[in-house]
Design a protein around this motif. Sequence first.
Motif, PDB file in Angstrom:
ATOM      1  N   TYR A 163     -42.524 -19.078  49.914  1.00 49.21           N
ATOM      2  CA  TYR A 163     -41.328 -18.472  49.326  1.00 49.21           C
ATOM      3  C   TYR A 163     -41.620 -17.031  48.899  1.00 49.21           C
ATOM      4  O   TYR A 163     -42.788 -16.631  48.753  1.00 49.21           O
ATOM      5  CB  TYR A 163     -40.797 -19.276  48.139  1.00 49.21           C
ATOM      6  CG  TYR A 163     -41.750 -19.439  46.975  1.00 49.21           C
ATOM      7  CD1 TYR A 163     -41.995 -18.406  46.062  1.00 49.21           C
ATOM      8  CD2 TYR A 163     -42.410 -20.647  46.758  1.00 49.21           C
ATOM      9  CE1 TYR A 163     -42.861 -18.564  44.991  1.00 49.21           C
ATOM     10  CE2 TYR A 163     -43.278 -20.820  45.693  1.00 49.21           C
ATOM     11  CZ  TYR A 163     -43.496 -19.764  44.812  1.00 49.21           C
ATOM     12  OH  TYR A 163     -44.368 -19.925  43.768  1.00 49.21           O
ATOM     13  N   HIS A 165     -40.507 -14.399  45.751  1.00 46.05           N
ATOM     14  CA  HIS A 165     -39.906 -14.471  44.425  1.00 46.05           C
ATOM     15  C   HIS A 165     -40.064 -13.131  43.717  1.00 46.05           C
ATOM     16  O   HIS A 165     -41.176 -12.626  43.565  1.00 46.05           O
ATOM     17  CB  HIS A 165     -40.560 -15.579  43.596  1.00 46.05           C
ATOM     18  CG  HIS A 165     -39.938 -15.783  42.250  1.00 46.05           C
ATOM     19  ND1 HIS A 165     -38.700 -16.369  42.077  1.00 46.05           N
ATOM     20  CD2 HIS A 165     -40.378 -15.452  41.012  1.00 46.05           C
ATOM     21  CE1 HIS A 165     -38.413 -16.417  40.792  1.00 46.05           C
ATOM     22  NE2 HIS A 165     -39.406 -15.856  40.130  1.00 46.05           N
ATOM     23  N   THR A 206     -35.040 -15.436  44.560  1.00 45.77           N
ATOM     24  CA  THR A 206     -35.888 -16.308  45.378  1.00 45.77           C
ATOM     25  C   THR A 206     -35.347 -16.543  46.785  1.00 45.77           C
ATOM     26  O   THR A 206     -34.169 -16.829  46.969  1.00 45.77           O
ATOM     27  CB  THR A 206     -36.057 -17.685  44.698  1.00 45.77           C
ATOM     28  OG1 THR A 206     -36.454 -17.499  43.338  1.00 45.77           O
ATOM     29  CG2 THR A 206     -37.091 -18.517  45.419  1.00 45.77           C
ATOM     30  N   VAL A 208     -36.593 -19.019  50.091  1.00 45.61           N
ATOM     31  CA  VAL A 208     -37.544 -20.080  50.444  1.00 45.61           C
ATOM     32  C   VAL A 208     -37.593 -20.271  51.961  1.00 45.61           C
ATOM     33  O   VAL A 208     -36.614 -20.018  52.662  1.00 45.61           O
ATOM     34  CB  VAL A 208     -37.178 -21.417  49.765  1.00 45.61           C
ATOM     35  CG1 VAL A 208     -37.160 -21.260  48.256  1.00 45.61           C
ATOM     36  CG2 VAL A 208     -35.840 -21.949  50.265  1.00 45.61           C
ATOM     37  N   ASN A 209     -38.756 -20.713  52.417  1.00 47.96           N
ATOM     38  CA  ASN A 209     -38.963 -21.052  53.830  1.00 47.96           C
ATOM     39  C   ASN A 209     -38.651 -22.543  53.985  1.00 47.96           C
ATOM     40  O   ASN A 209     -39.375 -23.396  53.467  1.00 47.96           O
ATOM     41  CB  ASN A 209     -40.409 -20.754  54.230  1.00 47.96           C
ATOM     42  CG  ASN A 209     -40.684 -21.046  55.693  1.00 47.96           C
ATOM     43  OD1 ASN A 209     -39.828 -21.567  56.414  1.00 47.96           O
ATOM     44  ND2 ASN A 209     -41.878 -20.713  56.147  1.00 47.96           N
ATOM     45  N   LEU A 213     -40.411 -26.753  52.775  1.00 43.37           N
ATOM     46  CA  LEU A 213     -39.821 -27.568  51.712  1.00 43.37           C
ATOM     47  C   LEU A 213     -40.275 -29.017  51.821  1.00 43.37           C
ATOM     48  O   LEU A 213     -40.376 -29.572  52.917  1.00 43.37           O
ATOM     49  CB  LEU A 213     -38.293 -27.521  51.777  1.00 43.37           C
ATOM     50  CG  LEU A 213     -37.586 -26.229  51.364  1.00 43.37           C
ATOM     51  CD1 LEU A 213     -36.086 -26.463  51.296  1.00 43.37           C
ATOM     52  CD2 LEU A 213     -38.102 -25.718  50.039  1.00 43.37           C
ATOM     53  N   PHE A 228     -42.020 -27.965  47.205  1.00 44.77           N
ATOM     54  CA  PHE A 228     -42.709 -27.417  48.374  1.00 44.77           C
ATOM     55  C   PHE A 228     -43.916 -28.258  48.754  1.00 44.77           C
ATOM     56  O   PHE A 228     -44.553 -28.877  47.897  1.00 44.77           O
ATOM     57  CB  PHE A 228     -43.164 -25.981  48.096  1.00 44.77           C
ATOM     58  CG  PHE A 228     -42.055 -25.060  47.684  1.00 44.77           C
ATOM     59  CD1 PHE A 228     -41.235 -24.485  48.628  1.00 44.77           C
ATOM     60  CD2 PHE A 228     -41.830 -24.802  46.342  1.00 44.77           C
ATOM     61  CE1 PHE A 228     -40.209 -23.636  48.250  1.00 44.77           C
ATOM     62  CE2 PHE A 228     -40.804 -23.965  45.951  1.00 44.77           C
ATOM     63  CZ  PHE A 228     -39.986 -23.379  46.910  1.00 44.77           C
TER      64      PHE A 228
END
Length: 248
Positions: A163, A165, A206, A208-209, A213, A228
Amino acid sequence: MTLRALIADDEPNLVRHLQALLAQAWPELSLLPPARNGLEAAERIAAEQPDFAFLDIQMPGLTGLEVAQGIEGSTRVVFVTAYDEYALNAFEAAAVDYLLKPLQFERLQKTVERLKAQAGTNADSMPQAVAALAPARPAQPLRFIRASSGDLTHQVDVQQVVYFHADEKYTVVQLVGGGEHLIRTPIAELLAQLDPDQFWQVHRATIVNLAQLAGTRRDDASRLFVRFQGLTRELPVSRAYVARFKAM
């Protein structure tokens, strides 16, 4: 009831100029102490719930757009910027107004009239409207980023990113395996370059990939968090983005 406004801008002279103009155009409006950057603005809006927020577009930490995306209360936004290339008509549809620097008193008066007219209305739909301005799919999604760790600079494959952030002046790049690097690219710029099918913004700070996850979790207050693979840390999902996870 006295209406309150927060000004967020990293240039003190411009803050003072806007404060002076607002004091003249709307003396009844209560001005809170200004926020010096995007992260402070986001925290102050969440904590103090001002009626209005005058947000600069380009600020350290988070852009004005990112701050607006994370608003979960009834704060109405006016964008204030020196740049005219940020889709003026689209922003005006999402926010109350879009002001260009240098600010002109006559133009600000029109904004004040709009704010007064909308002061008693419900603005819960504002974050969703701003979120609709997400960047279009890039022609060539970003594959590598240059990131720093200590004195070293690394070429990082985005597939190894868990991720991104925003943290104060930098964006933290969390890597598979637990390593962290730092970059200066704001979240909004990253989002515009990444593959939108793989990288989702879940909060004002944020991205995220999805490939990394492990799932989601709701706490006792029904707040949603993403989990994650290989990491114990969870990150919150802003209400504006919760609907994207209904299938999970």
